[in-house]
Design a protein around this motif. Structure first.
Motif, short mmCIF file in Angstrom:
data_model
loop_
_atom_site.label_atom_id
_atom_site.label_comp_id
_atom_site.label_asym_id
_atom_site.label_seq_id
_atom_site.Cartn_x
_atom_site.Cartn_y
_atom_site.Cartn_z
N TYR A 174 -10.00 6.00 -8.36
CA TYR A 174 -9.53 5.15 -7.27
C TYR A 174 -8.01 5.00 -7.24
O TYR A 174 -7.43 4.77 -6.19
CB TYR A 174 -10.17 3.75 -7.38
CG TYR A 174 -11.58 3.71 -6.87
CD1 TYR A 174 -11.93 4.27 -5.65
CD2 TYR A 174 -12.59 3.11 -7.62
CE1 TYR A 174 -13.24 4.24 -5.19
CE2 TYR A 174 -13.90 3.07 -7.16
CZ TYR A 174 -14.22 3.63 -5.95
OH TYR A 174 -15.51 3.61 -5.48
N SER A 175 -7.35 5.13 -8.39
CA SER A 175 -5.91 4.89 -8.42
C SER A 175 -5.08 6.03 -8.99
O SER A 175 -3.99 6.31 -8.51
CB SER A 175 -5.61 3.61 -9.22
OG SER A 175 -6.12 2.47 -8.57
N ASN A 446 -11.44 -6.28 -9.44
CA ASN A 446 -11.31 -5.47 -8.23
C ASN A 446 -12.38 -4.40 -8.15
O ASN A 446 -12.68 -3.73 -9.14
CB ASN A 446 -9.93 -4.80 -8.19
CG ASN A 446 -9.78 -3.88 -6.99
OD1 ASN A 446 -10.14 -2.71 -7.03
ND2 ASN A 446 -9.25 -4.42 -5.91
N GLY A 449 -10.82 -0.43 -5.41
CA GLY A 449 -9.40 -0.37 -5.06
C GLY A 449 -9.11 -1.06 -3.74
O GLY A 449 -8.09 -0.78 -3.10
N ASN A 450 -10.00 -1.98 -3.31
CA ASN A 450 -9.77 -2.71 -2.06
C ASN A 450 -8.49 -3.52 -2.13
O ASN A 450 -8.05 -3.95 -3.21
CB ASN A 450 -10.91 -3.69 -1.79
CG ASN A 450 -12.24 -3.01 -1.48
OD1 ASN A 450 -13.26 -3.66 -1.47
ND2 ASN A 450 -12.23 -1.71 -1.23
N ILE A 451 -7.89 -3.74 -0.97
CA ILE A 451 -6.72 -4.60 -0.87
C ILE A 451 -7.16 -5.93 -0.30
O ILE A 451 -7.45 -6.05 0.89
CB ILE A 451 -5.64 -3.95 0.02
CG1 ILE A 451 -5.16 -2.64 -0.63
CG2 ILE A 451 -4.47 -4.90 0.23
CD1 ILE A 451 -4.22 -1.83 0.24
N GLN A 487 -2.53 -4.21 -6.80
CA GLN A 487 -2.84 -5.31 -5.90
C GLN A 487 -2.80 -6.60 -6.72
O GLN A 487 -2.83 -6.57 -7.95
CB GLN A 487 -4.22 -5.13 -5.22
CG GLN A 487 -5.29 -4.44 -6.05
CD GLN A 487 -5.91 -5.29 -7.12
OE1 GLN A 487 -6.02 -6.49 -6.99
NE2 GLN A 487 -6.33 -4.67 -8.21
N TRP A 691 -0.67 7.97 0.14
CA TRP A 691 -1.87 8.44 -0.56
C TRP A 691 -2.15 9.91 -0.23
O TRP A 691 -2.40 10.73 -1.12
CB TRP A 691 -3.04 7.55 -0.15
CG TRP A 691 -4.42 7.98 -0.53
CD1 TRP A 691 -5.36 8.52 0.30
CD2 TRP A 691 -5.06 7.87 -1.82
NE1 TRP A 691 -6.54 8.76 -0.38
CE2 TRP A 691 -6.38 8.36 -1.69
CE3 TRP A 691 -4.64 7.41 -3.06
CZ2 TRP A 691 -7.28 8.40 -2.76
CZ3 TRP A 691 -5.55 7.44 -4.13
CH2 TRP A 691 -6.84 7.93 -3.98
N VAL A 716 -11.64 7.15 0.88
CA VAL A 716 -11.30 5.85 1.46
C VAL A 716 -12.04 5.56 2.77
O VAL A 716 -11.83 4.51 3.38
CB VAL A 716 -9.77 5.73 1.69
CG1 VAL A 716 -9.03 5.82 0.37
CG2 VAL A 716 -9.26 6.79 2.68
N ASN A 735 -12.57 0.86 0.98
CA ASN A 735 -11.73 0.58 2.14
C ASN A 735 -10.35 0.08 1.75
O ASN A 735 -10.17 -0.54 0.71
CB ASN A 735 -12.43 -0.41 3.08
CG ASN A 735 -12.65 -1.78 2.46
OD1 ASN A 735 -11.72 -2.51 2.16
ND2 ASN A 735 -13.92 -2.15 2.28
N LYS A 736 -9.38 0.37 2.61
CA LYS A 736 -8.00 -0.01 2.34
C LYS A 736 -7.35 -0.58 3.60
O LYS A 736 -7.54 -0.05 4.69
CB LYS A 736 -7.17 1.21 1.89
CG LYS A 736 -7.68 1.94 0.67
CD LYS A 736 -7.48 1.15 -0.60
CE LYS A 736 -7.80 1.98 -1.84
NZ LYS A 736 -9.22 2.38 -1.93
N TRP A 738 -4.38 -0.14 5.03
CA TRP A 738 -3.21 0.71 5.04
C TRP A 738 -2.85 1.03 6.49
O TRP A 738 -3.74 1.35 7.30
CB TRP A 738 -3.48 2.03 4.32
CG TRP A 738 -3.46 1.95 2.82
CD1 TRP A 738 -2.90 0.98 2.04
CD2 TRP A 738 -4.04 2.90 1.92
NE1 TRP A 738 -3.07 1.27 0.71
CE2 TRP A 738 -3.77 2.44 0.60
CE3 TRP A 738 -4.73 4.09 2.09
CZ2 TRP A 738 -4.19 3.14 -0.52
CZ3 TRP A 738 -5.15 4.79 0.97
CH2 TRP A 738 -4.88 4.32 -0.32
#
Length: 811
Positions: A174-175, A446, A449-451, A487, A691, A716, A735-736, A738
């Motif tokens: 995810y990151s 988390n 990797g959601n914001i 985040q 990304w 994503v 989901n993000k 972005w």
């Protein structure tokens, strides 16, 4: 600590040493002795003092090059700290005008860098976070020659627990997936400043597996069907899927191995103990053909749409089979050959989301023993690090007899459990401290990797201390096991600090100093805003795992007329959402016909007051990158929660047959997506383009370029496989919020839906759910394969945009 306390401790220590050793020491004592022996062995592996001091200087040079000569670093022995790891901060005493000002000593380089960070925070008012959450605020650090002195003889800070663990097995996907060495170097520096000394090190393991499996006649073609694509490697490693997103190129395999060696070299230089992978039983399909008599079973479906064998139902070699030991031994041996003797701690999660075929404790014990034997045949001092997630997610299987059988299947002190979800669902309380097994208190926090601004600061500030001082405690560390990073910087500054906190933390006071450090000055409105945020956004006490299901990024797949009746005003009182099912970590799709409700655990009106206070501080803080990040993030969150209510208003209008109201509310929802995208576009840290470009940057040819971008886009959005009219069960899991993703993906999808709703209302026809699904799935498939270029640089003034949006929607 006063001299009397030291003297009292000395007397107690002497009295303990005079007690004869019992031939039947208690399990807790045995494990304590085993952990102490482990620490001593790992200390012996650490590089020389000069290498560690140089590595610590390197961190300082990259963080604050102007002050390289202002600090003196020295390695000291644990004896100075009463046998514990610690750092000591004092004034550097020298008659020379050009000498260092501050002396920081530590038992390892990690302790030194922890001491540096502590000094910069609490003497200089500085702050360090990830670049994507605003970066470092170092403007408050005085110039060389003017650093604030330390009072008296200085200060000694000991670790309250031995370990500070970092990473989740899925964080790598995810990151970290598209990182090069430049980005990894920054991350390791961040880890060093936070005091992390037990990081997971999973990069490049596919290259090791390629070499190991070749010894068992497994070809590169066989592995093409075994390894997942770059953005899905974590789940291929866990045996959840195979082949999805692949195949991996030889270039990828080679470069990731080189990168892993750079990562491990730096970790070791800093005195960290990397945690390496071990064999869990996940094997290529070809192995069953090559070894037809081996006990290899095919696992069940994991989130595919229809059990597609191209990536469904992986193969598991039973730990009881002799071949299991051979493969596990070969893997550990190959790692040591490639990396050297860098650790004794290995991660393995054979039974994570894969229940054993029998619940018989004797059988489970034999499986656990075999898993450990595969590690220890090569590394006689191996320690098994295991995620404790299975005891929560599959609690119906893992009853006390089964837990004990697994936890006690290895010698005392040879297993460490990660209490992975202790910030919300601590297992240590209900398992008699894991039945005597050492464990690490972890914050999961988390998913995907959601914001989303979210946290439980009170639990983070008190939970580790409560666990450590509890009766018969077996806690030996704290850890961060988030699925995605970059985040909620406040959460990730507080959590690692708990490794150095022995007493309860006054969180209100800490947050005041945090806000001053983060923005570089004291601003009353900001301090008040953070007090509100503490009691709202960062006070989620409903026991629900947070996963962002706001309607913009997790658009409901529903026929509104089939959904259960609701009132739009209910959105402000919503306290529940789909929780993590107790059988699979990643199953967040809804199974009922009721409308899913986004998670809301706070009063939105209170948060709007905090947002207004942040906006009011804009004139003083407009030049601060950390302020801009927090302002954009809080404005984004407030608008997203508003959009949830607007969506419900639109659905209510449809149910009432009010086409005009539906048009107004759906139009407002779509406009909110556009406005949030514009806001996010004004900050470099909320851009889809970053990304995608980081993925493309790793490609060396056209095929890799296409594959990597598809991986990045798919993870994503749709995430996993789908059919023509059935979306992936994991769609929108990662989901993000972005810029680019909102206007390029979420906006068209929502527009298609509302257009169809309005049409069905005007034509007095039923809503065609299947046709809607086909339309948006086709759009998603096309977008995933797309090659549009998205911006990588911010556009616009975030403060001006945030103020305009506040006036537009909240006044």
């Amino acid at each position: 600590m006063n001299s009397y306390s030291w003297y009292l401790k000395f007397l107690i220590l002497v009295s303990l040493l005079l007690i004869p050793l019992s031939s039947s020491a208690s399990p807790l004592n045995q494990e304590s002795q085993a952990i102490e022996s482990l620490l001593n062995r790992l200390d012996a592996k650490k590089p020389s003092s000069s290498v560690q001091e140089s590595a610590a200087k390197g961190v300082l040079h990259r963080l604050l090059p102007s002050h390289l000569s202002s600090f003196e670093f020295n390695i000291i022995t644990k004896d100075v700290c009463g046998g514990s790891n610690c750092f000591r901060i004092g004034n550097y005493k020298s008659s020379s005008r050009d000498s260092a000002e501050i002396l920081i000593q530590g038992t390892t380089a990690i302790e030194i860098t922890s001491g540096l960070h502590w000094y910069l925070k609490y003497w200089c008012g500085a702050h360090v976070s990830w670049d994507k959450t605003g970066g470092a605020q170092l403007a408050s650090v005085p110039k060389p020659g003017s650093l604030p002195p330390v009072k008296n003889e200085g200060v000694i800070i000991k670790r309250s627990v031995s370990w500070n663990y970092y990473q989740n097995v899925v964080t790598s996907s995810y990151s970290y997936v598209w990182w090069d060495w430049e980005r990894w170097e920054k991350e390791i520096d961040w880890m060093a400043l936070q005091g992390i000394n037990l990081p997971l090190a999973f990069t490049g393991q596919e290259s090791i597996w390629q070499k190991v499996f070749s010894e068992f006649n497994i070809t590169k073609k066989d592995l093409d069907d075994f390894f997942g694509g770059p953005a899905f490697l974590a789940w291929a490693r866990m045996g959840n899927l195979h082949g999805w997103g692949g195949p991996l190129t030889q270039n990828w395999l080679n470069r990731q191995l080189i990168l892993q060696k750079q990562i491990l070299t730096r970790m070791v230089e800093l005195g960290m103990t990397p945690v390496l992978p071990s064999f869990s039983g996940n094997v290529p399909a070809a192995l069953k053909t090559i070894f037809p008599s081996a006990n290899i079973t095919r696992l069940g479906d994991w989130n595919t749409v229809d059990g597609d064998p191209r990536w469904c139902c992986t193969y598991l070699l039973n730990p009881s089979d002799p071949l299991f030991i051979k493969i596990g031994e070969a893997f550990i041996k190959q790692q040591i050959k490639e990396y050297g003797d860098v650790t004794n701690i290995y991660s393995c999660d054979t039974f994570n989301e894969n229940s054993p075929p029998s619940s018989d404790p004797t059988y489970i014990s034999s499986l656990g023993s075999a898993v450990y034997k595969a590690m220890s045949k090569v590394d006689k001092e191996a320690v098994w690090l295991m995620q404790g997630w299975l005891f929560y997610s599959d609690s119906s299987f893992w009853k006390p007899p089964q837990m004990k059988a697994l936890l006690h299947s290895v010698p005392f002190g040879k297993m460490i459990v990660l209490d992975l979800f202790a910030d919300v669902k601590p297992i240590w309380k209900s398992s008699s401290q894991f039945y005597g097994t050492p464990y690490i208190w972890c914050m999961l926090h988390n998913f995907g990797g959601n914001i989303e601004m979210y946290g439980i600061l009170d639990a983070v500030a008190s939970g580790p201390i409560d666990a450590r001082i509890s009766k018969n405690s077996t806690m030996i560390g704290v850890g961060m096991c988030m699925e995605g990073i970059e985040q909620n910087p406040v959460v990730y500054e507080l959590m690692p600090e708990m490794a150095f906190r022995s007493d309860a933390l006054q969180l209100e006071d800490w947050l005041i100093t945090y806000s001053r450090r983060r923005y570089g000055k004291a601003v009353k409105q900001v301090e008040t805003a953070w007090k509100i945020l503490h009691h709202t956004i960062y006070n989620c006490t409903d026991g629900i795992a947070d996963h962002n299901t706001d309607y913009i990024v997790k658009f409901p797949d529903r026929d509104p007329l089939l959904s259960s009746k609701f009132e739009a005003s209910e959105v402000n009182q919503m306290q529940k959402v789909v929780e993590i099912p107790r059988t699979r970590r990643f199953l967040f799709h809804e199974k009922s016909s009721s409308l899913p409700r986004p998670h809301l655990w706070y009063n939105t009106r209170d948060v709007l007051r905090a947002l207004k206070l942040l906006l009011d501080a804009g004139n003083e803080l407009s030049g601060s990158l950390t302020y801009r990040y927090d302002l954009v993030d809080l404005t984004r969150q407030s608008l997203s929660k508003l959009a949830n209510q607007v969506y419900l208003n639109a659905i209510a209008a449809f149910r009432d047959g009010d086409a005009e109201a539906l048009s107004v509310h759906s139009g407002k929802f779509l406009q909110l997506i556009k406005d949030i995208d514009k806001l996010l576009a004004a900050d470099d840290n909320f851009l889809l383009g970053t990304w995608l470009e980081s993925a493309k940057k790793l490609a060396v040819n056209a095929n890799e370029l296409k594959l990597y971008e598809w991986n990045a886009r798919t993870q994503v959005t749709m995430w996993y496989d789908n059919k023509k009219n059935v979306q992936s069960q994991l769609h929108d899991y990662a989901n993000k919020f972005w810029s680019g993703l909102l206007e390029g993906y979420y906006l068209p999808r929502a527009s298609m839906y509302f257009t169809r709703l309005l049409k069905s209302l005007k034509e007095n026809k039923d809503f065609k759910l299947e046709e809607w699904r086909e339309e948006w799935i086709a759009f998603s498939n096309k977008w995933q394969a797309g090659r549009e270029v998205y911006p990588v640089k911010a556009q616009g003034d975030a403060l001006v945009i945030a103020k305009d949006l506040y006036r537009k929607y909240f006044t």
